[in-house]
Design a protein around this motif. Structure first.
Motif, PDB file in Angstrom:
ATOM      1  N   ALA A 440       0.864  -1.170   0.000  1.00  0.00           N
ATOM      2  CA  ALA A 440       0.000   0.000   0.000  1.00  0.00           C
ATOM      3  C   ALA A 440       0.906   1.225   0.000  1.00  0.00           C
ATOM      4  N   LYS A 441       0.464   2.288  -0.650  1.00  0.00           N
ATOM      5  CA  LYS A 441       1.335   3.459  -0.771  1.00  0.00           C
ATOM      6  C   LYS A 441       1.376   4.300   0.500  1.00  0.00           C
ATOM      7  N   SER A 442       0.336   4.232   1.295  1.00  0.00           N
ATOM      8  CA  SER A 442       0.242   5.106   2.473  1.00  0.00           C
ATOM      9  C   SER A 442       0.739   4.422   3.737  1.00  0.00           C
ATOM     10  N   ILE A 443       1.217   5.246   4.654  1.00  0.00           N
ATOM     11  CA  ILE A 443       1.524   4.784   6.019  1.00  0.00           C
ATOM     12  C   ILE A 443       0.490   5.451   6.914  1.00  0.00           C
ATOM     13  N   SER A 444      -0.734   4.981   6.821  1.00  0.00           N
ATOM     14  CA  SER A 444      -1.870   5.575   7.532  1.00  0.00           C
ATOM     15  C   SER A 444      -3.041   4.605   7.433  1.00  0.00           C
ATOM     16  N   GLU A 445      -4.181   5.011   7.960  1.00  0.00           N
ATOM     17  CA  GLU A 445      -5.380   4.185   7.886  1.00  0.00           C
ATOM     18  C   GLU A 445      -5.749   3.852   6.441  1.00  0.00           C
ATOM     19  N   ALA A 446      -5.351   4.729   5.502  1.00  0.00           N
ATOM     20  CA  ALA A 446      -5.675   4.500   4.088  1.00  0.00           C
ATOM     21  C   ALA A 446      -5.068   3.204   3.568  1.00  0.00           C
ATOM     22  N   MET A 449      -7.266   0.108   2.821  1.00  0.00           N
ATOM     23  CA  MET A 449      -8.144   0.056   1.661  1.00  0.00           C
ATOM     24  C   MET A 449      -7.390   0.132   0.334  1.00  0.00           C
ATOM     25  N   GLU A 450      -6.130   0.502   0.370  1.00  0.00           N
ATOM     26  CA  GLU A 450      -5.372   0.689  -0.861  1.00  0.00           C
ATOM     27  C   GLU A 450      -4.958  -0.642  -1.473  1.00  0.00           C
ATOM     28  N   LYS A 451      -4.806  -0.645  -2.792  1.00  0.00           N
ATOM     29  CA  LYS A 451      -4.238  -1.782  -3.483  1.00  0.00           C
ATOM     30  C   LYS A 451      -2.725  -1.785  -3.287  1.00  0.00           C
ATOM     31  N   GLN A 452      -2.132  -2.968  -3.389  1.00  0.00           N
ATOM     32  CA  GLN A 452      -0.692  -3.071  -3.212  1.00  0.00           C
ATOM     33  C   GLN A 452       0.003  -2.912  -4.563  1.00  0.00           C
ATOM     34  N   ASN A 453       0.894  -1.927  -4.650  1.00  0.00           N
ATOM     35  CA  ASN A 453       1.581  -1.585  -5.890  1.00  0.00           C
ATOM     36  C   ASN A 453       3.052  -1.968  -5.824  1.00  0.00           C
ATOM     37  N   LEU A 454       3.639  -2.102  -6.996  1.00  0.00           N
ATOM     38  CA  LEU A 454       5.030  -2.531  -7.144  1.00  0.00           C
ATOM     39  C   LEU A 454       5.978  -1.366  -6.919  1.00  0.00           C
ATOM     40  N   ASN A 506       0.672   1.998 -10.405  1.00  0.00           N
ATOM     41  CA  ASN A 506      -0.207   2.942  -9.704  1.00  0.00           C
ATOM     42  C   ASN A 506      -1.647   2.450  -9.801  1.00  0.00           C
ATOM     43  N   TYR A 507      -1.869   1.222  -9.344  1.00  0.00           N
ATOM     44  CA  TYR A 507      -3.173   0.594  -9.491  1.00  0.00           C
ATOM     45  C   TYR A 507      -4.133   1.020  -8.380  1.00  0.00           C
ATOM     46  N   THR A 508      -5.370   1.166  -8.768  1.00  0.00           N
ATOM     47  CA  THR A 508      -6.437   1.408  -7.794  1.00  0.00           C
ATOM     48  C   THR A 508      -7.509   0.321  -7.868  1.00  0.00           C
ATOM     49  N   ASP A 509      -7.352  -0.601  -8.823  1.00  0.00           N
ATOM     50  CA  ASP A 509      -8.369  -1.631  -9.031  1.00  0.00           C
ATOM     51  C   ASP A 509      -7.821  -3.049  -8.973  1.00  0.00           C
TER      52      ASP A 509
END
Length: 590
Positions: A440-446, A449-454, A506-509
């Motif tokens: 996940a790109k964020s270091i937070s509650e987000a 819910m985020e997709k895992q990106n390379l 940069n996937y969201t799906d």
């Protein structure tokens, strides 16, 4: 007069029973094929027939279905010359009626075709019949001619056509690059898992021959190199890793679960075999964890649990780094080592770095002349941690990439175990050591819910501390996380920053799954799977030594991966072996 009529009757009877020339030489019964037909994994409907035990397909249907693949070919007809021309490598020219189903009964008359066949202007011989005015060719002949894979699966009553793979003659048996009827799990991971696992197919580089692999069959370990196959008895039931040295000696890391009541036994072993497969010596370990001293509670109960097992040989020392379940019920990593010359135990400065440790990677860094360990830890410490053998257990100062943990986790493992990330592995270029992962790109509650990106990070292994100057390129990634898995007071989160992060997707799906890395001629080659819809799909990407994209994300089509085994580079090609639906294949990309 009687003689005359008798002779005449005999002649009439003789000619009556002489078979029709066409019927005898060229006409056979064609029966509608009842088998399911799969093309590149998708069920297709063909107007196909079985003639004399072989499957015959309409020539234009095969050309139509393969158009756009690497095995495509075009078909033209020259009525004046009664000739069929096949042009390899060309897209098929549609004339109408392709894939149409014939009418009538299930059986028809098939007349041997007298048309000449030319492949790229050279005459060839292919078995063909005419049914209802259409040319039907033996499927295996077409597979051999255009090098596409054909297989009959009697258990499933199905015919398989694969454009991604080369033709294998019928009844040739197992080979180096293809094995059928393999009773192994599929090697590709198609979904995100909190933990890695041991692949059923271990792969390694063998001398100057290149790619080799090993797997368990019945009670034997089958070891396959480009030049030979070895079979050794399974000394212990749990396979961990296989590796070889420059002389062709083979080392097997394996173990067993200790189910005894309170009795501590050796249950992780490294065995050495000669290039001919003769057992030389085995060294055993109890899985001691130095931070706990001689405490039995921290020793290994089940090796390779909820993680991986990786090995490297450098300066005559074989180091293995693996996960383990301890006697106290906790999970952690463990490092063991032997001298390859006599298989005596080599004592590392430290042997336990992270707990829990859900995946492990290991390389010998030529830039620093040290062995580097990478761990995916969820607690002590929490993040991707990279250290040498002097690393201290739980040292958060060696985290290069942090995972989010909410406050008030209160030792709830359903919270703690979720790292929102996956370790790909370590590699090294002229620019530095490369860490590959998905997160996940964020270091937070987000992050929840985020997709895992390379992503990758490239850093200097000689750096004394982590700072922006330690890394090559990339950007910073900041946020706040808890470092206390026992927190039950809703304590404030700690601000953290990761440096040199280069995001490659940069996937969201969809998610990146189980990334892998290998360095090929100072280029970074990354492979991964995505949980795409309607089916998972695998990709590769090539980067420069400094992380610039050379080849963008490229689909591997029907080729699958060996998710928790690093690919092997040899002579310009990146190799791996994978199993799918009971078959093993060795594949490569350039």
């Amino acid at each position: 007069m009687k003689k005359f009529f008798s002779s005449l009757l005999a002649m009439i009877m003789l000619f009556t029973f002489i078979p029709d020339p066409i019927s005898a030489a060229g006409s056979l019964t064609a029966t509608k094929t009842a088998s399911k037909i799969m093309v590149d994994g998708v069920v297709k409907s063909f107007d196909a027939y079985t003639i004399d035990g072989n499957n015959y397909f309409k020539l234009r249907d095969i050309a139509y279905i393969l158009s756009g693949t690497t095995k495509q070919f075009d078909v033209t007809w020259d009525g004046g010359k009664n000739a069929i021309s096949l042009l390899s490598g060309r897209p098929y020219t549609v004339i109408g009626g392709e894939m149409a189903m014939s009418t009538g009964g299930k059986t028809k008359s098939a007349i041997l075709s007298t048309s000449k066949v030319y492949l790229d202007n050279k005459e060839i011989t292919l078995a063909a019949y005419i049914i209802d005015g259409n040319n039907y060719f033996k499927l295996r002949d077409l597979g051999s001619t255009f090098d596409f894979y054909v297989e009959w699966d009697g258990k499933k009553n199905s015919i398989e056509i694969e454009s991604m793979f080369s033709y294998i003659p019928e009844n040739t048996g197992d080979s180096y690059s293809y094995r059928s009827d393999i009773n192994l799990e599929n090697t590709q991971k198609d979904y995100i898992s909190n933990t890695a696992s041991i692949s059923p197919v271990q792969q390694f580089s063998y001398k100057n021959e290149g790619f080799a692999y090993a797997y368990v069959k019945d009670k034997s370990l089958i070891i396959v190199t480009p030049s030979k196959q070895l079979s050794v008895e399974m000394k212990y039931p749990i396979l961990g890793d296989v590796i070889s040295d420059d002389d062709g000696n083979i080392y097997v890391v394996w173990g067993k679960q200790n189910d005894s009541n309170g009795l501590i036994n050796e249950n992780v072993f490294i065995s050495k075999y000669s290039p001919e497969g003769q057992h030389i010596k085995t060294t055993g370990f109890v899985g001691k964890s130095s931070p706990w001293g001689d405490s039995n509670a921290a020793k290994t109960k089940t090796p390779f649990s909820s993680g991986n097992s990786v090995s490297v040989i450098a300066d005559g020392i074989l180091v293995n780094y693996h996960s383990k379940l301890r006697y106290d019920g906790h999970q952690s990593d463990n490092a063991i080592a032997v001298r390859t010359s006599d298989m005596s135990v080599y004592q590392l400065p430290n042997d336990t770095f992270s707990g829990h440790s859900f995946n492990q990677s290991l390389i010998y860094s030529k830039l620093s002349s040290r062995i580097l360990f990478a761990s995916q830890g969820d607690a002590y410490p929490r993040g991707f941690r990279i250290n040498n053998s002097n690393g201290k257990y739980g040292d958060s100062n060696e985290i290069v990439f942090h995972f989010y943990l909410e406050a008030n986790a209160n030792y709830d493992m359903s919270i703690v175990n979720k790292t929102f990330a996956q370790l790909g592995g370590l590699a090294e270029t002229s620019k530095g050591v490369v860490l590959v992962g998905a997160s996940a790109k964020s270091i937070s509650e987000a992050a929840k819910m985020e997709k895992q990106n390379l992503f990758i990070q490239i850093f200097d292994p000689l750096a004394k501390e982590l700072s922006p100057s330690t890394f090559v390129g990339g950007s910073s990634r900041s946020g706040a996380t808890s470092f206390d898995i026992n927190d039950n007071k809703n304590s404030p989160l700690t601000e953290v920053t990761d440096y040199g992060v280069i995001w490659l997707t940069n996937y969201t799906d969809k998610n990146v799954i189980a990334p892998q890395v290998v360095v090929a001629d100072d280029r970074i080659v990354i492979l991964w799977t995505e949980d795409s819809k309607p089916a998972p799909e695998s990709f590769y990407m090539v980067l420069s030594a400094g992380g610039d994209v050379i080849t963008p994300a490229t689909s591997l089509g029907r080729i699958q991966l060996n998710s928790y085994e690093m690919p092997i580079y040899h002579n310009g090609l990146v190799y791996w072996a994978y199993t799918y639906n009971g078959k093993l294949r060795v594949v490569s990309i350039k």
